[in-house]
Scaffold this active site. Structure first.
Site, mmCIF file in Angstrom:
data_model
loop_
_atom_site.group_PDB
_atom_site.id
_atom_site.type_symbol
_atom_site.label_atom_id
_atom_site.label_comp_id
_atom_site.label_asym_id
_atom_site.label_seq_id
_atom_site.Cartn_x
_atom_site.Cartn_y
_atom_site.Cartn_z
ATOM 1 N N GLY A 249 0.786 -1.233 0.000
ATOM 2 C CA GLY A 249 0.000 0.000 0.000
ATOM 3 C C GLY A 249 0.813 1.275 0.000
ATOM 4 O O GLY A 249 0.274 2.363 0.145
ATOM 5 N N GLU A 291 4.353 -6.464 1.423
ATOM 6 C CA GLU A 291 3.877 -6.810 0.087
ATOM 7 C C GLU A 291 3.701 -5.590 -0.817
ATOM 8 O O GLU A 291 2.589 -5.278 -1.231
ATOM 9 C CB GLU A 291 2.537 -7.539 0.208
ATOM 10 N N GLY A 293 3.348 -3.555 -4.051
ATOM 11 C CA GLY A 293 2.996 -3.850 -5.439
ATOM 12 C C GLY A 293 3.231 -2.603 -6.276
ATOM 13 O O GLY A 293 4.223 -2.473 -6.998
ATOM 14 N N CYS A 362 -15.534 2.907 -27.029
ATOM 15 C CA CYS A 362 -16.877 3.466 -27.188
ATOM 16 C C CYS A 362 -17.532 3.718 -25.843
ATOM 17 O O CYS A 362 -18.563 3.113 -25.505
ATOM 18 C CB CYS A 362 -17.737 2.529 -28.031
ATOM 19 N N GLU A 363 -16.902 4.565 -25.041
ATOM 20 C CA GLU A 363 -17.402 4.953 -23.727
ATOM 21 C C GLU A 363 -17.017 6.407 -23.521
ATOM 22 O O GLU A 363 -15.847 6.753 -23.664
ATOM 23 C CB GLU A 363 -16.681 4.149 -22.619
ATOM 24 N N TYR A 391 -0.903 -1.856 -12.174
ATOM 25 C CA TYR A 391 -2.350 -1.844 -12.398
ATOM 26 C C TYR A 391 -2.746 -1.243 -13.753
ATOM 27 O O TYR A 391 -3.795 -0.630 -13.874
ATOM 28 C CB TYR A 391 -3.065 -1.121 -11.237
HETATM 29 C C1 LIG Z 1 -3.132 -5.256 -3.536
HETATM 30 C C2 LIG Z 1 -2.449 -5.899 -2.387
HETATM 31 C C3 LIG Z 1 -1.133 -5.565 -2.096
HETATM 32 C C4 LIG Z 1 -0.344 -4.523 -2.847
HETATM 33 O O1 LIG Z 1 -0.867 -3.247 -2.716
HETATM 34 P P1 LIG Z 1 -0.072 -2.003 -3.347
HETATM 35 O O2 LIG Z 1 -0.931 -0.847 -3.022
HETATM 36 O O3 LIG Z 1 0.031 -2.251 -4.799
HETATM 37 O O4 LIG Z 1 1.258 -1.953 -2.688
HETATM 38 C C5 LIG Z 1 -0.516 -6.237 -1.061
HETATM 39 N N1 LIG Z 1 -1.168 -7.189 -0.353
HETATM 40 C C6 LIG Z 1 -2.457 -7.522 -0.600
HETATM 41 C C7 LIG Z 1 -3.104 -8.569 0.192
HETATM 42 C C8 LIG Z 1 -3.133 -6.883 -1.622
HETATM 43 O O5 LIG Z 1 -4.396 -7.213 -1.864
#
Ligand SMILES: *Cc1c(COP(=O)(O)O)cnc(C)c1O
Length: 433
Positions: A249, A291, A293, A362-363, A391
């Protein structure tokens, strides 16, 4: 001048990424095109990894949240960097295993895993499964029994922290489809249940409090809440979980309005607090997982498009239409996410125009951004939309039967296709009649 240090302008006035000329990339590979700076991807993996080494004695693991950007090349890169992967579907798991990913460094998420997914995860001997609810727990226990396996699990806990904005709030009863609630006793009962099941081993607890978060306090607060719960389980049930997964996050810069903190700052603050609480409550310091992402993949990517039309509606706005849109980047349509765009072939000029960047689907809502400040645009120009590494490709669709763009990794002067552009044959490949 640009939102990220890996971007610059060369002598021709073209935008460069990691030193590569984006206009040349567009000519060579066509548009739309996802471009990923491989060095920055690696650097981002390393800064999270080294933050665990530096502040927590290496007692943890970075698991890249593969849903942010999943393809074989990215899984291979994560493998080479020595980090783990968080997967949330059989497709992501398959992709990871197909490059020989170490199964023990995989964790499986999701609020409705199918039997097929659970069996595949068990048979692949992945590190652990993050269990979302009691139905899943019971089903997992049955399927593990059938396979003669003891499944390592974590529980997804709702810590009651809502951090979807620039600040955070503690909520009594957080409304989310994910995980077990703490305050109702649901999580506690589930722990008791897990400890009673023969084919289940509870290795840890997990939480994920939101995305695009800039503030460190909610992460620290989440760690506090989770450790309180670990202490309660230890005191009352005599069982000490070994691992604590604090999710992802971490926020990134999409536009000048965003001010992310350095990636090592999270572990610096969180580690200090975790160590303190463990001393106070006489707990072992848990193995910590994080985690990230978006923060690994997002800043490393940009998307190149060609401008195909321009419409000025007097006193209202100017639309510039590109050869992609919500099919390759649905984030504005989904959440009005803001992006920064640059005319790649005029990147050295001043941003004198304000435009709405429109996709070709087409939106009416198929936009990449509104009120975007950009260099003077003409039809035929190459437009770079920045920070699209997370994403975008992973959320892309074939709406309007538009083939998905290729993904190219750049590394200084060299570049290579890691995901081919879809062909028209690909578009009809599953149509049986
Ligand atoms: C989406 C997600 C992440 C990654 O979130 P980011 O905002 O991309 O860092 C990590 N853990 C879980 C369980 C998620 O669903």
């Amino acid at each position: 001048m640009f939102i990220s240090d890996n971007l610059s302008v060369n002598e021709e006035g073209h935008l460069t990424v990691s030193g590569a000329d984006t206009v040349e990339l567009a000519e060579k590979y066509g548009t739309p095109l996802y471009v990923m700076d491989e060095n920055l991807l690696r650097e981002n993996c390393r800064s999270f990894k080294s933050s665990i080494d530096k502040y927590y004695g290496g007692n943890g693991l970075v698991c890249f949240a593969s849903k942010a950007f999943c393809c074989k090349a990215m899984c291979r890169l994560a493998l080479e960097e020595g980090i783990g992967l968080d997967v949330a579907s059989i497709g992501e798991l398959y992709t990871a295993l197909s490059v020989g990913f170490s199964p023990e460094k995989l964790c499986f998420h999701g609020n409705n895993k199918t039997d097929e997914e659970i069996r595949y995860a068990l048979e692949s001997r992945i590190g652990h499964i993050v269990v979302d609810n009691v139905y899943e727990l019971n089903r997992l226990n049955e399927l593990a029994e059938e396979s003669g396996i003891v499944a390592n699990i974590m529980y997804r806990i709702k810590p009651g922290i809502d951090a979807h904005t620039h600040s955070f709030i503690m909520t009594g009863q957080i409304d989310s489809k994910f995980g077990f609630a703490l305050e109702t006793g649901e999580a506690y009962e589930a722990v008791k249940k897990a400890l009673s099941l023969k084919n289940i081993r509870l290795v840890g607890l997990h939480c994920h409090i939101g995305s695009q978060i800039f503030d460190i306090d909610p992460f620290v607060k989440a760690a506090e809440v989770m450790l309180d719960f670990i202490a309660k389980i230890k005191d009352e049930l005599g069982y000490e979980t070994e691992q604590l997964d604090l999710g992802g996050g971490f926020g990134i810069r999409y536009t000048d309005e965003d001010n992310p903190v350095g990636y090592d700052k999270y572990m610096e603050r969180v580690s200090a607090r975790v160590k303190e609480i463990c001393r106070e409550k006489n707990l072992k310091q848990p193995f910590i997982l994080i985690e990230p992402g978006r923060s690994i993949a997002g800043p490393a990517g940009l998307t190149l498009y060609k401008a195909g039309g321009k419409k000025t509606i007097p006193n209202i706005r100017t639309y510039v239409s590109i050869d992609g849109g919500m099919g390759d980047n649905p984030r504005y349509a989904l959440y009005q996410s803001k992006y920064d765009a640059v005319v790649a072939n005029k990147a050295g000029l001043e941003r004198t125009e304000t435009i709405t960047l429109a996709g070709k689907c087409c939106e009416t809502g198929d936009l990449i951004g509104e009120g975007m400040k950009i260099q003077p645009v003409e039809v035929g120009d190459i437009i770079a939309v920045l920070a699209t590494g997370a994403y975008n490709y992973s959320m892309s669709s074939n709406y309007n039967r538009i083939p998905k763009p290729a993904v190219v990794f750049v590394n200084g002067d060299s570049s290579r296709v890691v995901v081919k552009r879809e062909t028209l044959e690909d578009i009809v490949r599953n149509d049986v009649e």
